[in-house]
Design an enzyme around this catalytic site. Structure first.
Site, mmCIF file in Angstrom:
data_model
loop_
_atom_site.group_PDB
_atom_site.id
_atom_site.type_symbol
_atom_site.label_atom_id
_atom_site.label_comp_id
_atom_site.label_asym_id
_atom_site.label_seq_id
_atom_site.Cartn_x
_atom_site.Cartn_y
_atom_site.Cartn_z
ATOM 1 N N GLU A 245 2.184 6.396 -3.738
ATOM 2 C CA GLU A 245 0.803 6.771 -3.421
ATOM 3 C C GLU A 245 0.680 8.289 -3.505
ATOM 4 O O GLU A 245 1.116 9.006 -2.606
ATOM 5 C CB GLU A 245 0.450 6.297 -2.003
ATOM 6 C CG GLU A 245 0.738 4.840 -1.740
ATOM 7 C CD GLU A 245 1.024 4.563 -0.261
ATOM 8 O OE1 GLU A 245 0.280 5.048 0.602
ATOM 9 O OE2 GLU A 245 2.017 3.881 0.033
ATOM 10 N N HIS B 83 -3.261 2.258 -3.784
ATOM 11 C CA HIS B 83 -2.167 1.626 -3.056
ATOM 12 C C HIS B 83 -1.601 0.412 -3.791
ATOM 13 O O HIS B 83 -1.352 -0.635 -3.182
ATOM 14 C CB HIS B 83 -2.647 1.239 -1.656
ATOM 15 C CG HIS B 83 -1.589 1.277 -0.602
ATOM 16 N ND1 HIS B 83 -0.394 0.602 -0.721
ATOM 17 C CD2 HIS B 83 -1.541 1.910 0.587
ATOM 18 C CE1 HIS B 83 0.325 0.816 0.377
ATOM 19 N NE2 HIS B 83 -0.347 1.606 1.181
ATOM 20 N N HIS C 6 -4.797 5.349 6.858
ATOM 21 C CA HIS C 6 -5.645 5.023 5.705
ATOM 22 C C HIS C 6 -7.137 4.960 6.051
ATOM 23 O O HIS C 6 -7.848 4.031 5.659
ATOM 24 C CB HIS C 6 -5.175 3.705 5.070
ATOM 25 C CG HIS C 6 -3.786 3.765 4.505
ATOM 26 N ND1 HIS C 6 -3.229 4.937 4.004
ATOM 27 C CD2 HIS C 6 -2.824 2.802 4.348
ATOM 28 C CE1 HIS C 6 -2.001 4.674 3.568
ATOM 29 N NE2 HIS C 6 -1.724 3.405 3.780
HETATM 30 C C1 GAL Z 1 1.776 2.767 3.439
HETATM 31 C C2 GAL Z 1 2.286 3.283 4.733
HETATM 32 C C3 GAL Z 1 3.161 2.210 5.326
HETATM 33 C C4 GAL Z 1 2.394 0.928 5.497
HETATM 34 C C5 GAL Z 1 1.689 0.565 4.197
HETATM 35 C C6 GAL Z 1 0.724 -0.559 4.356
HETATM 36 O O1 GAL Z 1 1.004 3.740 2.801
HETATM 37 O O2 GAL Z 1 2.990 4.491 4.572
HETATM 38 O O3 GAL Z 1 3.684 2.633 6.560
HETATM 39 O O4 GAL Z 1 1.452 1.075 6.518
HETATM 40 O O5 GAL Z 1 0.977 1.648 3.701
HETATM 41 O O6 GAL Z 1 1.276 -1.688 4.923
#
Ligand code: GAL
Length: 321
Positions: A286, A170, A100
């Site tokens: 997402e 998210h 991210h």
């Molecule tokens: C998602 C990711 C997960 C985790 C989450 C945040 O997008 O795929 O593995 O990191 O975000 O906790």
């Protein structure tokens, strides 16, 4: 329709209200969706996303609750990629990899560019070299609420040099407003998904047919560990239904993929109004380009050329039956 601006500690909270009983609040901290209140089949309104009451809690906790994710959503292997023959080293924040965007947009203060009766428009200048990414990126994110109970998120980005971009939201959804999401019914419009290695980096696309990844027909989530990118077959991305409340959510997008994360690694914590959150309290859908695309010439390109305008839209449409 009505839009109001309130304070949220040192930040602001924008409240969008429609005529159908739906209210959405969004803070300029990370352009984060802080709440989505939606009626159930009897008209009872509940908040269907996870979040916090204060900016401090957003800054202290992991999980990216409700945030705008950038400059590059999901993972980039080895925290590096090459563009135009130059290697860029970016911030590693998940072992050796980048998740991210490294430091990311969720901790940044967005500018409130404008507000109308049914929308708020945020902007962010992401300087050249932030987290190691090349070129300055100007990002705009618009949140719009319609009387069709649609929350429409539109992204626009322009850079002053070639770079890579992957923007998403998210939100952690729980259509019951409480409990866990394992009995939520889910449909994902994808006949393939990206298989991953132990670090959740994609290896190859696989057909969902005959596997636990097959959500082409609506069925309960059931398993706690989904955290995979699906290859979408069209603008219809996904549908979620929660039987007790009758709440339904349809996701529409122009992106090629969606990361379905069942919230399996959400650790125990206190959330809004004293709520307790933990493993599988909510699920994320997402919409995005594919993880690690900057290192994968076989995936749709995430390169944004200097001066070109990147545009993308995702809608979350709510109903109850
Ligand atoms: C998602 C990711 C997960 C985790 C989450 C945040 O997008 O795929 O593995 O990191 O975000 O906790």
């Amino acid at each position: 329709m009505m839009t109001m601006k309130e304070s949220f500690g040192d930040y602001s909270l924008i409240r969008l209200e429609n005529h159908k009983g739906m209210t959405v609040t969004i803070t300029d901290l990370g352009a984060t969706v802080q709440s989505i209140f939606v009626p159930d089949r009897d008209g009872n309104v509940a908040d269907v996303i996870l979040g916090y009451d204060t900016p401090e809690e957003y800054l202290e906790n992991d999980g990216y609750f409700g945030a705008c994710i950038g400059r590059y959503a999901n993972r980039i292997k080895g925290a590096r990629f090459s563009l135009n023959g130059v290697e860029y080293k970016i911030t590693a924040n998940e072992g050796k990899n980048t998740l991210h965007g490294g430091t990311g947009y969720q901790v940044r203060r967005f500018n409130i560019d404008s507000m109308g009766e049914d929308y708020v428009l945020f902007s962010l200048t992401d300087p050249d070299g932030t987290d190691g990414f090349p070129a300055k990126l100007e990002v705009k994110v618009k949140y719009e609420l319609t009387d069709g109970n649609e929350l429409k998120i539109s992204y626009e980005a322009v850079s002053d040099g070639d770079t890579v971009v992957n923007l998403t939201n998210h939100c952690y959804f729980n259509l019951a407003g409480q409990g866990n999401i394992l009995s939520h019914e889910l449909m994902i419009n994808a006949d393939s998904y990206l298989e991953v290695d132990s670090e959740l980096i994609p290896t190859k696309a696989c057909f969902v047919e005959g596997t636990e990844f097959d959500f082409r027909k609506p069925r309960e989530v059931e398993k706690p560990y989904y955290d995979h990118c699906y290859v979408l077959m069209g603008e219809l991305c996904a549908e979620v239904y929660e039987r007790q409340s009758g709440r339904k959510m349809k996701v529409i997008t122009d992106m090629p993929g969606v990361q379905f994360y069942a919230g399996g690694t959400t650790s125990d914590r206190r959330g809004k109004n004293g709520a307790r959150y933990g493993k599988n309290s909510a699920l994320c859908l997402e919409t995005q380009f594919f993880p690690d695309a900057p290192n994968r010439p076989d995936f749709p390109s995430t390169v944004l050329k200097a001066g070109e305008v990147f545009k993308s839209t995702t809608s979350y449409i709510f109903s109850a039956e």
